[in-house]
Design a protein around this motif. Structure first.
Motif, PDB file in Angstrom:
ATOM      1  N   VAL A 166       0.922  -1.521   0.305  1.00 55.06           N
ATOM      2  CA  VAL A 166      -0.049  -0.038  -0.043  1.00 55.06           C
ATOM      3  C   VAL A 166       0.955   1.310   0.087  1.00 55.06           C
ATOM      4  O   VAL A 166       0.657   2.378  -0.795  1.00 55.06           O
ATOM      5  N   GLU A 167       1.827   1.338   0.966  1.00 59.12           N
ATOM      6  CA  GLU A 167       2.677   2.228   0.808  1.00 59.12           C
ATOM      7  C   GLU A 167       3.440   2.662  -0.471  1.00 59.12           C
ATOM      8  O   GLU A 167       3.578   3.848  -0.693  1.00 59.12           O
ATOM      9  N   GLU A 168       3.855   1.680  -1.221  1.00 60.55           N
ATOM     10  CA  GLU A 168       4.606   1.759  -2.531  1.00 60.55           C
ATOM     11  C   GLU A 168       3.575   2.441  -3.434  1.00 60.55           C
ATOM     12  O   GLU A 168       3.772   3.150  -4.258  1.00 60.55           O
ATOM     13  N   LYS A 169       2.197   2.025  -3.455  1.00 58.72           N
ATOM     14  CA  LYS A 169       1.357   2.576  -4.430  1.00 58.72           C
ATOM     15  C   LYS A 169       1.033   3.871  -4.061  1.00 58.72           C
ATOM     16  O   LYS A 169       0.904   4.769  -4.808  1.00 58.72           O
ATOM     17  N   PHE A 170       0.959   4.431  -2.775  1.00 65.66           N
ATOM     18  CA  PHE A 170       0.825   5.648  -2.433  1.00 65.66           C
ATOM     19  C   PHE A 170       2.109   6.460  -2.879  1.00 65.66           C
ATOM     20  O   PHE A 170       1.897   7.472  -3.335  1.00 65.66           O
ATOM     21  N   SER A 171       3.283   5.992  -2.675  1.00 60.59           N
ATOM     22  CA  SER A 171       4.563   6.811  -3.201  1.00 60.59           C
ATOM     23  C   SER A 171       4.391   6.908  -4.464  1.00 60.59           C
ATOM     24  O   SER A 171       4.717   8.006  -5.109  1.00 60.59           O
ATOM     25  N   ALA A 172       3.927   6.290  -5.400  1.00 59.98           N
ATOM     26  CA  ALA A 172       3.908   6.126  -6.772  1.00 59.98           C
ATOM     27  C   ALA A 172       2.888   7.234  -7.124  1.00 59.98           C
ATOM     28  O   ALA A 172       2.855   8.086  -7.957  1.00 59.98           O
ATOM     29  N   LEU A 173       1.571   6.989  -6.446  1.00 62.35           N
ATOM     30  CA  LEU A 173       0.591   8.232  -6.853  1.00 62.35           C
ATOM     31  C   LEU A 173       0.943   9.682  -6.185  1.00 62.35           C
ATOM     32  O   LEU A 173       0.725  10.661  -6.801  1.00 62.35           O
ATOM     33  N   LEU A 174       1.768   9.670  -5.117  1.00 59.06           N
ATOM     34  CA  LEU A 174       2.184  10.909  -4.769  1.00 59.06           C
ATOM     35  C   LEU A 174       3.110  11.759  -5.904  1.00 59.06           C
ATOM     36  O   LEU A 174       3.019  12.850  -6.001  1.00 59.06           O
ATOM     37  N   GLN A 175       4.069  10.845  -6.232  1.00 56.35           N
ATOM     38  CA  GLN A 175       5.013  11.567  -7.360  1.00 56.35           C
ATOM     39  C   GLN A 175       4.195  12.031  -8.599  1.00 56.35           C
ATOM     40  O   GLN A 175       4.664  13.123  -8.778  1.00 56.35           O
ATOM     41  N   GLU A 231     -13.968   5.003   1.615  1.00 63.05           N
ATOM     42  CA  GLU A 231     -13.745   5.522   2.837  1.00 63.05           C
ATOM     43  C   GLU A 231     -12.643   6.548   2.637  1.00 63.05           C
ATOM     44  O   GLU A 231     -11.665   6.227   1.910  1.00 63.05           O
ATOM     45  N   SER A 232     -12.822   7.762   3.147  1.00 67.14           N
ATOM     46  CA  SER A 232     -11.781   8.657   3.064  1.00 67.14           C
ATOM     47  C   SER A 232     -11.486   9.314   4.572  1.00 67.14           C
ATOM     48  O   SER A 232     -12.133   9.426   5.353  1.00 67.14           O
ATOM     49  N   ARG A 233     -10.284   9.904   4.595  1.00 66.85           N
ATOM     50  CA  ARG A 233      -9.825  10.739   5.604  1.00 66.85           C
ATOM     51  C   ARG A 233      -8.863  11.795   5.042  1.00 66.85           C
ATOM     52  O   ARG A 233      -8.113  11.795   4.186  1.00 66.85           O
ATOM     53  N   GLN A 234      -9.087  13.145   5.692  1.00 68.59           N
ATOM     54  CA  GLN A 234      -8.195  13.950   4.982  1.00 68.59           C
ATOM     55  C   GLN A 234      -7.832  15.059   6.382  1.00 68.59           C
ATOM     56  O   GLN A 234      -8.243  15.052   7.556  1.00 68.59           O
ATOM     57  N   CYS A 235      -6.769  15.732   6.146  1.00 66.64           N
ATOM     58  CA  CYS A 235      -6.058  16.533   7.222  1.00 66.64           C
ATOM     59  C   CYS A 235      -5.406  17.948   6.473  1.00 66.64           C
ATOM     60  O   CYS A 235      -5.230  17.564   5.420  1.00 66.64           O
ATOM     61  N   GLN A 236      -5.203  18.997   7.400  1.00 66.43           N
ATOM     62  CA  GLN A 236      -4.721  19.955   7.039  1.00 66.43           C
ATOM     63  C   GLN A 236      -2.959  19.702   7.182  1.00 66.43           C
ATOM     64  O   GLN A 236      -2.486  18.746   7.659  1.00 66.43           O
ATOM     65  N   ILE A 237      -2.280  20.276   6.060  1.00 67.98           N
ATOM     66  CA  ILE A 237      -1.067  19.995   5.899  1.00 67.98           C
ATOM     67  C   ILE A 237      -0.345  21.564   5.788  1.00 67.98           C
ATOM     68  O   ILE A 237      -1.107  22.383   5.252  1.00 67.98           O
ATOM     69  N   SER A 238       0.883  21.732   6.088  1.00 66.50           N
ATOM     70  CA  SER A 238       1.610  22.878   6.251  1.00 66.50           C
ATOM     71  C   SER A 238       2.065  23.233   4.998  1.00 66.50           C
ATOM     72  O   SER A 238       2.705  22.344   4.285  1.00 66.50           O
ATOM     73  N   SER A 239       1.569  24.555   4.299  1.00 66.26           N
ATOM     74  CA  SER A 239       2.249  25.000   2.877  1.00 66.26           C
ATOM     75  C   SER A 239       3.713  25.100   2.972  1.00 66.26           C
ATOM     76  O   SER A 239       4.414  25.446   1.915  1.00 66.26           O
ATOM     77  N   SER A 240       4.210  25.064   4.158  1.00 65.46           N
ATOM     78  CA  SER A 240       5.869  25.387   4.419  1.00 65.46           C
ATOM     79  C   SER A 240       6.711  24.039   3.870  1.00 65.46           C
ATOM     80  O   SER A 240       7.533  24.225   3.548  1.00 65.46           O
ATOM     81  N   ILE A 241       5.628  23.014   3.538  1.00 62.72           N
ATOM     82  CA  ILE A 241       6.411  21.823   2.919  1.00 62.72           C
ATOM     83  C   ILE A 241       6.737  21.998   1.551  1.00 62.72           C
ATOM     84  O   ILE A 241       7.768  21.670   0.967  1.00 62.72           O
ATOM     85  N   THR A 298      11.256  19.388  -1.479  1.00 57.81           N
ATOM     86  CA  THR A 298      12.393  18.641  -1.170  1.00 57.81           C
ATOM     87  C   THR A 298      12.071  17.178  -0.958  1.00 57.81           C
ATOM     88  O   THR A 298      10.790  16.867  -0.718  1.00 57.81           O
ATOM     89  N   GLU A 299      13.124  16.308  -0.770  1.00 57.11           N
ATOM     90  CA  GLU A 299      12.826  15.072  -0.473  1.00 57.11           C
ATOM     91  C   GLU A 299      12.335  14.842   0.969  1.00 57.11           C
ATOM     92  O   GLU A 299      11.519  14.018   1.287  1.00 57.11           O
ATOM     93  N   ALA A 300      12.942  15.821   1.743  1.00 54.43           N
ATOM     94  CA  ALA A 300      12.465  15.779   3.227  1.00 54.43           C
ATOM     95  C   ALA A 300      10.928  16.208   3.176  1.00 54.43           C
ATOM     96  O   ALA A 300      10.039  15.508   3.852  1.00 54.43           O
ATOM     97  N   GLY A 301      10.392  17.036   2.325  1.00 50.61           N
ATOM     98  CA  GLY A 301       9.040  17.353   2.199  1.00 50.61           C
ATOM     99  C   GLY A 301       8.398  16.258   1.836  1.00 50.61           C
ATOM    100  O   GLY A 301       6.979  15.928   2.290  1.00 50.61           O
ATOM    101  N   GLN A 302       8.603  15.574   0.677  1.00 49.24           N
ATOM    102  CA  GLN A 302       8.002  14.335   0.332  1.00 49.24           C
ATOM    103  C   GLN A 302       7.879  13.255   1.333  1.00 49.24           C
ATOM    104  O   GLN A 302       6.858  12.552   1.452  1.00 49.24           O
ATOM    105  N   GLN A 303       8.948  13.223   2.252  1.00 44.23           N
ATOM    106  CA  GLN A 303       8.946  12.171   3.081  1.00 44.23           C
ATOM    107  C   GLN A 303       7.740  12.669   4.352  1.00 44.23           C
ATOM    108  O   GLN A 303       7.075  11.792   4.955  1.00 44.23           O
ATOM    109  N   LYS A 304       7.806  13.969   4.375  1.00 43.48           N
ATOM    110  CA  LYS A 304       6.615  14.351   5.444  1.00 43.48           C
ATOM    111  C   LYS A 304       5.100  14.111   5.063  1.00 43.48           C
ATOM    112  O   LYS A 304       4.295  13.551   5.798  1.00 43.48           O
TER     113      LYS A 304
END
Length: 608
Positions: free
Chosen positions: A308-317, A350-360, A371-377
């Motif tokens: 699941v994490e691999e699929k989310f990572s590919a979608l995020l890119q 089913e869905s869940r959402q949350c706020q994220i900091s725009s400073s990412i 950045t890579e650190a931002g993607q990891q966050k």
């Protein structure tokens, strides 16, 4: 009598507040995904072509359709029907989105509301454009362009037939421009509302258009064998209608509204009756930027967290690429899952959402980067939302995962922005650009941090920094400052540009500091404050000897001083000429505060 007829004819054509006032065009791109691929590779035009996503042929060109290829057919079945079928992987939607945006942008040329429906369909409300064309068109010999659903027996008294004929000519012009500039063939539907325009559009495909008059709407709707054919009716509504033996649109036309009200709300029941007769008053809403940007990935089943994490990572890119193209900064993230459930016939998400900091995210030269650190966050946030949706202590089976950014923060720049408005006021911009801290350089305030070319990080907690506008010609941007050495900073009596506050209470505090420093300087003990006070006193003497504001202290910008209110100038001059008696009467302070109690300057430089 002729005159009366002429007036009546004219009013029925030009009066927009009539029974069928609107003229709507629905544009649909023929086999859109396949056309995008054929434009990229012209050799595919003469070949049967299918667009593959996973193990499904989502669409195909007309050569493939001649061989029996249908939408959403399994690849294995498609190859059996057409062994020489050319398959192109269409899971990456980047090129399709780009082509869709080009078409949408082109449609803005007609200065009419355009509503996007998916990637390959658009509604255009040409009502106002038709009204303008009528004024300069000979109405006695108007002919329609393309196909006509049915010839009218009589002319509609509201004049809609004439307006729709002109709309059909305009639709042909639009389609030709799309083909000439972008190479896409299209079909079009022309009607007095969105419902009929959309449903009549595919009657003659490909590369054709069809016009339907309002009086034929009921008859046309009765030809649909399933109520699901009506765009506004979804799967659940269809199931409810079928349970009441209402299967075709004709069945829906015959059922009473009171019967429908037993299973639907009153408003919904009335709307269903209107739709089945071809009546629809929903407006064409001008499409802006999407409220959310998302991607999904479906599969047979996934039951391991690492997969699941691999699929989310590919979608995020892929999702971050879309964000860069969009240009807005996301501030909310949504995770969607579809669980395999044999007990449920329809899909359940089913869905869940949350706020994220725009400073990412970071803006470099107007381009959003991360950045890579931002993607990891972001991945940490995604998996945290996943853990809230799934109980990992129990087995799970997923058939779909999805990611979406659902809220955005936009930079407000340009002439209409508040910062640009404020910068046009000299007194405001001077105060906004005053710094209290000592700068060891002799230059003005550094604006490199907010230049458009620099890297700007935005955050919801702070107001976004605007790029600095061009330097005004008549006045200096920044108050010229006296350069102080580090040993001078120790004394609080050093008068700097920061003392040019539009606040008399601040002036009182500064005066008290000066008096205290003066008293301390009279003691035998040497201190840096004594040197500083003597230096300041010399400047005060220079002012006392002069008589006008041209002889301000060296650390004061004359243009800034002249921009201050007259009463404030007098107050400062009085303080400079008599440093020993700079304590101002409280009545003067009150009067000054009452002069402009709600000024914008007072808002930006708040009272202490």
């Amino acid at each position: 009598m002729d005159d009366r007829n002429m007036d009546s004819s004219s009013s029925t054509i030009t009066d927009v507040a009539t029974k069928h006032p609107k003229s709507i065009i629905h544009i649909d791109i023929d086999c859109f995904y396949a056309q995008v691929e054929m434009l990229r590779k012209p050799e595919l035009r003469s070949e049967p072509l299918g667009i593959q996503q996973k193990n499904i042929v989502v669409t195909s060109n007309y050569e493939a359709r001649k061989c029996g290829i249908k939408k959403c057919m399994l690849v294995s079945e498609a190859l059996k029907s057409c062994p020489n079928l050319k398959l192109v992987n269409g899971e990456d939607l980047h090129d399709y989105r780009a082509s869709s945006n080009k078409i949408f942008t082109l449609l803005q040329h007609w200065k009419s509301p355009v509503e996007k429906l998916g990637m390959d369909e658009n509604f255009i409300d040409v009502t106002n454009l038709i009204q303008e064309k009528i004024k300069s068109t000979n109405l006695s010999n108007i002919k329609f362009t393309g196909h006509l659903y049915r010839e009218p027996e009589t002319e509609c008294p509201c004049g809609c037939h004439t307006r729709l004929k002109i709309a059909s000519q305009l639709a042909s012009e639009i389609r030709q421009k799309i083909f000439d500039e972008l190479g896409f063939t299209t079909c079009a539907g022309i009607a007095h509302n969105k419902l009929l325009a959309k449903l009549i559009c595919p009657l003659h495909k490909p590369n054709e258009q069809t016009l339907i008059y309002p009086e034929h709407g009921e008859e046309f709707m009765s030809t649909f064998q399933s109520v699901r054919a009506i765009p506004s009716i979804g799967s659940k509504t269809t199931e409810t209608l079928i349970s009441q033996n209402i299967i075709s649109v004709s069945d829906l036309q015959q059922v009473a509204v009171d019967v429908l009200k037993k299973h639907f709300s009153s408003d919904m029941a009335v709307r269903l009756k209107n739709l089945c007769f071809g009546e629809d008053n929903t407006p064409v809403k001008q499409t802006g930027r999407p409220q959310s940007i998302g991607l999904e990935d479906s599969f047979k089943t996934v039951s391991v967290r690492s997969e699941v994490e691999e699929k989310f990572s590919a979608l995020l890119q892929r999702l971050l690429m879309l964000v860069r193209e969009d240009g807005r900064i996301p501030v909310s993230l949504r995770v969607t899952l579809r669980k395999k459930d044999v007990k449920r016939l329809s899909s359940h998400r089913e869905s869940r959402q949350c706020q994220i900091s725009s400073s990412i995210f970071t803006v470099n030269g107007g381009v959003i980067t991360i950045t890579e650190a931002g993607q990891q966050k972001l991945m940490t946030i995604i998996m945290r939302l996943f853990n809230k949706l799934i109980d990992l202590s129990k087995p799970f089976h997923l058939t779909l995962v999805g990611l979406a950014f659902t809220k955005f923060q936009e930079r407000m720049t340009g002439r209409s922005s508040i910062v640009n408005y404020l910068m046009n006021d000299l007194s405001v911009q001077s105060v906004l650009n005053i710094q209290n801290d000592c700068d060891t350089s002799a230059s003005s305030m550094d604006y490199s941090a907010v230049s458009p070319s620099s890297s700007t990080t935005t955050d919801l907690s702070d107001g976004e920094v605007e790029p600095s506008p061009k330097k005004p010609k008549k006045v200096n941007w920044i108050a010229k400052r006296r350069c102080l050495s580090r040993e001078d900073v120790a004394s609080p009596s050093k008068l700097k540009v920061g003392e040019l506050r539009l606040n008399s209470k601040e002036l009182e505090k500064v005066s008290e500091l000066r008096l205290n420093s003066r008293d301390r300087s009279l003691t035998p003990r040497a201190s840096p404050a004594k040197d500083n006070m003597s230096d300041t006193s010399d400047n005060m003497k220079d002012i006392a000897e002069g008589g006008n504001c041209d002889e301000c202290p060296s650390y004061v910008d004359k243009d800034v001083f002249n921009a201050l209110p007259e009463e404030m100038q007098q107050e400062l001059k009085s303080m400079w000429k008599n440093p020993a008696n700079s304590e101002l009467p409280r009545t003067s302070t009150r009067n000054m505060n009452k002069s402009k109690p709600n000024s914008i300057l007072k808002y930006f430089v708040p009272q202490k």
